[in-house]
Design an enzyme around this catalytic site. Structure first.
Site, PDB file in Angstrom:
ATOM      1  N   GLU A  69      -7.440   8.646   6.576  1.00 21.45           N
ATOM      2  CA  GLU A  69      -7.685   9.128   7.862  1.00 21.45           C
ATOM      3  C   GLU A  69      -7.832  10.586   7.733  1.00 21.45           C
ATOM      4  O   GLU A  69      -7.493  11.581   8.092  1.00 21.45           O
ATOM      5  CB  GLU A  69      -6.536   9.190   8.860  1.00 21.45           C
ATOM      6  CG  GLU A  69      -5.794   7.948   8.832  1.00 21.45           C
ATOM      7  CD  GLU A  69      -4.573   7.610  10.021  1.00 21.45           C
ATOM      8  OE1 GLU A  69      -4.123   8.721  10.424  1.00 21.45           O
ATOM      9  OE2 GLU A  69      -4.324   6.474  10.552  1.00 21.45           O
ATOM     10  N   HIS A 103      -2.952  11.060   0.867  1.00 22.67           N
ATOM     11  CA  HIS A 103      -2.387  10.868   2.200  1.00 22.67           C
ATOM     12  C   HIS A 103      -1.555  11.922   2.731  1.00 22.67           C
ATOM     13  O   HIS A 103      -0.418  11.954   3.050  1.00 22.67           O
ATOM     14  CB  HIS A 103      -1.513   9.642   2.326  1.00 22.67           C
ATOM     15  CG  HIS A 103      -1.070   9.125   3.699  1.00 22.67           C
ATOM     16  ND1 HIS A 103      -1.184   7.570   3.766  1.00 22.67           N
ATOM     17  CD2 HIS A 103      -0.790   9.305   4.825  1.00 22.67           C
ATOM     18  CE1 HIS A 103      -0.872   7.301   5.119  1.00 22.67           C
ATOM     19  NE2 HIS A 103      -0.659   8.370   5.708  1.00 22.67           N
ATOM     20  N   TYR A 131      -4.095   1.460  15.913  1.00 25.17           N
ATOM     21  CA  TYR A 131      -2.963   1.722  16.684  1.00 25.17           C
ATOM     22  C   TYR A 131      -3.082   1.243  18.110  1.00 25.17           C
ATOM     23  O   TYR A 131      -2.709   0.528  18.869  1.00 25.17           O
ATOM     24  CB  TYR A 131      -2.541   2.971  16.738  1.00 25.17           C
ATOM     25  CG  TYR A 131      -1.724   3.101  15.394  1.00 25.17           C
ATOM     26  CD1 TYR A 131      -0.540   2.485  14.895  1.00 25.17           C
ATOM     27  CD2 TYR A 131      -2.330   3.612  14.305  1.00 25.17           C
ATOM     28  CE1 TYR A 131       0.155   2.715  13.636  1.00 25.17           C
ATOM     29  CE2 TYR A 131      -1.790   3.730  12.776  1.00 25.17           C
ATOM     30  CZ  TYR A 131      -0.524   3.317  12.431  1.00 25.17           C
ATOM     31  OH  TYR A 131       0.007   3.045  11.395  1.00 25.17           O
ATOM     32  N   GLU A 177      -3.580  -0.269   8.233  1.00 22.64           N
ATOM     33  CA  GLU A 177      -2.300   0.155   8.733  1.00 22.64           C
ATOM     34  C   GLU A 177      -2.552  -0.348  10.377  1.00 22.64           C
ATOM     35  O   GLU A 177      -3.324  -0.308  11.061  1.00 22.64           O
ATOM     36  CB  GLU A 177      -2.139   1.757   9.090  1.00 22.64           C
ATOM     37  CG  GLU A 177      -1.636   2.196   7.930  1.00 22.64           C
ATOM     38  CD  GLU A 177      -1.478   4.006   8.083  1.00 22.64           C
ATOM     39  OE1 GLU A 177      -1.205   4.420   9.179  1.00 22.64           O
ATOM     40  OE2 GLU A 177      -1.714   4.543   7.351  1.00 22.64           O
ATOM     41  N   ARG A 226       0.833  -1.196   0.088  1.00 25.03           N
ATOM     42  CA  ARG A 226      -0.198  -0.005  -0.274  1.00 25.03           C
ATOM     43  C   ARG A 226       0.831   1.302  -0.115  1.00 25.03           C
ATOM     44  O   ARG A 226       1.762   1.479   0.838  1.00 25.03           O
ATOM     45  CB  ARG A 226      -0.849  -0.073   1.305  1.00 25.03           C
ATOM     46  CG  ARG A 226      -1.783   1.363   1.451  1.00 25.03           C
ATOM     47  CD  ARG A 226      -2.622   1.273   2.537  1.00 25.03           C
ATOM     48  NE  ARG A 226      -3.359   2.476   2.655  1.00 25.03           N
ATOM     49  CZ  ARG A 226      -3.052   3.296   3.835  1.00 25.03           C
ATOM     50  NH1 ARG A 226      -2.667   2.839   4.819  1.00 25.03           N
ATOM     51  NH2 ARG A 226      -3.873   4.551   3.663  1.00 25.03           N
ATOM     52  N   ASN A 285      -7.180   1.863  10.197  1.00 20.58           N
ATOM     53  CA  ASN A 285      -5.788   2.014  10.916  1.00 20.58           C
ATOM     54  C   ASN A 285      -5.969   2.055  12.311  1.00 20.58           C
ATOM     55  O   ASN A 285      -6.865   2.880  12.700  1.00 20.58           O
ATOM     56  CB  ASN A 285      -5.245   3.249  10.284  1.00 20.58           C
ATOM     57  CG  ASN A 285      -4.767   3.546   8.889  1.00 20.58           C
ATOM     58  OD1 ASN A 285      -5.191   2.574   8.121  1.00 20.58           O
ATOM     59  ND2 ASN A 285      -4.533   4.519   8.314  1.00 20.58           N
TER      60      ASN A 285
HETATM   61  C1  FCB Z   1      -1.278   7.115  10.755  1.00 15.81           C
HETATM   62  C2  FCB Z   1      -0.790   7.607   9.530  1.00 15.81           C
HETATM   63  C3  FCB Z   1       0.405   7.198   9.102  1.00 15.81           C
HETATM   64  C4  FCB Z   1       1.501   7.081  10.071  1.00 15.81           C
HETATM   65  C5  FCB Z   1       0.923   6.120  11.462  1.00 15.81           C
HETATM   66  C6  FCB Z   1       2.037   6.104  12.325  1.00 15.81           C
HETATM   67  O1  FCB Z   1      -2.033   7.957  11.550  1.00 15.81           O
HETATM   68  O2  FCB Z   1      -1.612   7.246   8.637  1.00 15.81           O
HETATM   69  O3  FCB Z   1       1.185   7.917   7.963  1.00 15.81           O
HETATM   70  O4  FCB Z   1       1.864   8.219  10.590  1.00 15.81           O
HETATM   71  O5  FCB Z   1      -0.271   6.793  11.730  1.00 15.81           O
END
Ligand code: FCB
Length: 444
Positions: free
Chosen positions: A163, A118, A295, A351, A75, A293
């Site tokens: 995002e 992006h 985290y 992500e 990607r 995405n």
């Molecule tokens: C996300 C973004 C990516 C990167 C990660 C850690 O928010 O899409 O570009 O910065 O976090």
């Protein structure tokens, strides 16, 4: 233990501004991130994307690395100012880079998964009002159309936006991302126009161009938890969930904005007339998948002094190098909620990954045990979700390379490949070797 079917897509992800460099080559003009990062104090250490990973010149070496991982897909995103360096001026040389990249990926059996936006809006567009100006929808549509025409034959799947929350709220409300504004009225308009441009692009792709690859959007979603069961903390959690998640999920999947948040925002947004009559129908134009995405989860508590009555609370969870809670269990809960409240479309984890303080050993190895563990926990969660019928169609590790981590500069390393930014030499970390093993075995 978990296994993955042969159709499940494993990949790795990057974005243009974070890795390409070559900001003045191939006819590219500045993006808002060139401008923003050159303002002292905006990015840690004064770092910019001027060189980044020099991927523009080293993409062939990088494709070799991707190939060595054995992944199905890669990607990447397209830099808008390479394609339209000025308003209405198409730059074929800029597009050639991505045609070439895609062809070479395909030649190695790797499927290109392309993000159109992006965050590197051309500076010219910003100077005409950026995402706050409704014309941005028109500019984006023209840009997306050029991408579809030149690349669709090579591309496996399309993402319109990465995002929108970050582009709109971090960029126009919190001011920590380009263009660095702190104005909630602008942020809400920017979010609206970004989502509208997404809808326009999907409609264009399907109805006008009659193209047929899967197309969708990627949202950054974070499950929000209240620090206690008090009414105050529950309200705080509701508001942050509205700010981060529902403000995007509701219009895209339900064709309406959350009313509680519209009320809350009305302190700053004095009129919602910029939302025109057919806008929500367009924003909710049917897509083929949802990209997420993921985290971390976030824990919040009530704060009467903050704009939307919440602030982050102390959490005793183990943390990544960003100070983010490592929370694979809550990742699963997020997916359950999406299935219950929003959509049955295939979900791609576009992500997932973590920054940690890596040490490059003399022999060129990087023993990033923490990252390896983070990755294993989340891939296992995906396998379990699929056993429960949650239909996660793919998983992309963020990121292929250490890179320009926005306002944090080069200090935060998310790569499964270490980059020495002085020499541009790449070193495969232990996490990359482990990822290759998982992908190869389709088993965790
Ligand atoms: C996300 C973004 C990516 C990167 C990660 C850690 O928010 O899409 O570009 O910065 O976090």
């Amino acid at each position: 233990m978990g296994t993955f079917s042969k159709d499940f897509i494993f990949g790795t992800a990057t974005s243009s501004y974070q890795i390409e460099g070559a900001i003045k080559e191939g006819g590219r003009t500045p993006s808002i991130w060139d401008t923003f990062s050159s303002i002292p104090g905006k990015v840690v250490n004064g770092d910019t994307g001027e060189m980044a990973c020099d991927h523009y010149h080293r993409f062939e070496e990088d494709i070799e690395i991707i190939k060595s991982l054995g992944v199905d897909s890669y990607r990447f995103s397209i830099a808008w100012p390479r394609i339209f360096p000025e308003e209405g001026v198409y730059n074929p040389e800029g597009m050639d880079f991505y045609v070439n990249l895609s062809k070479q990926l395909l030649a190695q059996g790797i499927k290109p998964f392309v993000t159109i936006y992006h965050w590197d809006m051309p500076q010219w567009a910003h100077e005409k009002g950026g995402w706050v100006n409704r014309d941005s929808v028109k500019w984006f549509k023209e840009y997306a159309q050029a991408c579809f025409k030149a690349l669709d034959e090579y591309v496996d799947m399309w993402i319109t936006h990465n995002e929108p929350w970050c582009a709109a709220l971090l960029g126009y409300h919190q001011g920590v991302h380009a263009p660095g504004h702190t104005n909630m009225d602008e942020a809400v308009k920017a979010a609206h126009h970004i989502m509208l441009s997404h809808g326009e692009a999907v409609k264009l792709y399907k109805e006008e161009l009659k193209l047929e690859k899967p197309i969708g959007i990627t949202l950054n979603l974070s499950p929000i938890y209240a620090a206690s069961n008090s009414q105050n903390d529950l309200l705080a959690a509701n508001n942050m969930d509205g700010y981060l998640n529902r403000w995007f999920l509701d219009p895209i999947f339900k064709g309406k904005y959350p009313e509680d948040m519209m009320n809350l925002y009305s302190k700053y947004v004095h009129s919602y007339e910029f939302i025109q009559s057919d806008d929500l129908e367009l924003i909710s134009y049917p897509c083929d998948f949802l990209g997420i995405n993921f985290y971390n989860r976030q824990l919040v508590e009530f704060s009467g002094a903050s704009d939307f009555l919440y602030r982050l609370a102390y959490s005793d969870y183990p943390k990544s190098g960003m100070g983010w809670d490592i929370s694979p269990k809550e990742f699963k809960s997020l997916i359950y909620r999406l299935r219950q409240e929003y959509t049955q479309l295939p979900i791609y984890i576009t992500e997932n990954g973590a920054a940690f303080d890596d040490v490059l050993e003399e022999d060129g190895t990087v023993h990033d045990t923490d990252r390896k563990q983070y990755m294993e926990q989340h891939i296992l969660a995906v396998a379990e979700l699929n056993q429960e019928g949650m239909n996660i169609a793919g998983y992309y590790l963020w990121s292929l390379l250490d890179n320009f981590e926005w306002a944090f500069g080069y200090g935060k390393r998310f790569g499964i490949v270490y980059v020495d930014f002085e020499t541009q030499k790449r070193y495969v970390k232990d996490s990359a070797k482990r990822y290759a093993e998982i992908v190869g075995a389709r088993k965790i």
